[in-house]
Design a protein around this motif. Structure first.
Motif, PDB file in Angstrom:
ATOM      1  N   SER A  51      48.236  40.677  47.219  1.00  0.00           N
ATOM      2  CA  SER A  51      48.703  40.646  45.829  1.00  0.00           C
ATOM      3  C   SER A  51      47.576  40.275  44.870  1.00  0.00           C
ATOM      4  N   VAL A  52      46.603  39.488  45.317  1.00  0.00           N
ATOM      5  CA  VAL A  52      45.443  39.203  44.465  1.00  0.00           C
ATOM      6  C   VAL A  52      44.651  40.478  44.232  1.00  0.00           C
ATOM      7  N   LEU A  53      44.433  41.220  45.296  1.00  0.00           N
ATOM      8  CA  LEU A  53      43.658  42.453  45.160  1.00  0.00           C
ATOM      9  C   LEU A  53      44.372  43.476  44.278  1.00  0.00           C
ATOM     10  N   SER A  54      45.681  43.605  44.437  1.00  0.00           N
ATOM     11  CA  SER A  54      46.396  44.564  43.600  1.00  0.00           C
ATOM     12  C   SER A  54      46.453  44.097  42.144  1.00  0.00           C
ATOM     13  N   ALA A  55      46.547  42.790  41.923  1.00  0.00           N
ATOM     14  CA  ALA A  55      46.554  42.283  40.547  1.00  0.00           C
ATOM     15  C   ALA A  55      45.195  42.477  39.884  1.00  0.00           C
ATOM     16  N   ILE A  61      45.294  39.265  35.121  1.00  0.00           N
ATOM     17  CA  ILE A  61      44.632  38.024  35.494  1.00  0.00           C
ATOM     18  C   ILE A  61      45.622  36.902  35.777  1.00  0.00           C
ATOM     19  N   PHE A  62      46.770  36.895  35.111  1.00  0.00           N
ATOM     20  CA  PHE A  62      47.746  35.827  35.317  1.00  0.00           C
ATOM     21  C   PHE A  62      48.392  35.907  36.694  1.00  0.00           C
ATOM     22  N   VAL A  63      48.716  37.108  37.111  1.00  0.00           N
ATOM     23  CA  VAL A  63      49.288  37.288  38.452  1.00  0.00           C
ATOM     24  C   VAL A  63      48.244  36.961  39.511  1.00  0.00           C
ATOM     25  N   ALA A  64      47.014  37.341  39.275  1.00  0.00           N
ATOM     26  CA  ALA A  64      45.943  37.029  40.219  1.00  0.00           C
ATOM     27  C   ALA A  64      45.744  35.522  40.330  1.00  0.00           C
ATOM     28  N   PHE A  65      45.775  34.819  39.208  1.00  0.00           N
ATOM     29  CA  PHE A  65      45.613  33.365  39.226  1.00  0.00           C
ATOM     30  C   PHE A  65      46.771  32.694  39.966  1.00  0.00           C
TER      31      PHE A  65
END
Length: 91
Positions: A51-55, A61-65
């Protein structure tokens, strides 16, 4: 498939947390599903890398964080369980 993985994984983690609560309440440190809960936490930590890679691919950036924070919590919890609750065997 992801739903079934989440249901079975979080159920084992829930049973582990419940056994910790009951062990504290009844003064009986007999924890159940220790290694299983640790393994599921490691799995969920690795699963959140996707999910970090897809975000990051979608520039969100918020979903990745949030996913990075979730990875950190899973890895820290698995490390603490492994350090303090997994029985050590000495040969």
């Amino acid at each position: 498939v992801a739903l079934l993985i989440n249901i079975f994984g979080t159920r084992k983690i829930h049973l582990f947390v419940k056994s910790i609560y009951q062990g504290i309440m009844f003064q009986n440190p007999n924890f159940q599903y220790v290694k299983t809960a640790r393994n599921w936490l490691i799995f969920f930590g690795c699963y959140n890398v996707i999910s970090v890679l897809s975000a990051m691919y979608n520039f969100n950036i918020f979903v990745a964080f949030a996913s990075v924070c979730n990875i950190a919590v899973c890895i820290i919890a698995a490390s603490l369980i492994g350090k303090y609750l997994v029985p050590k065997t000495y040969y």
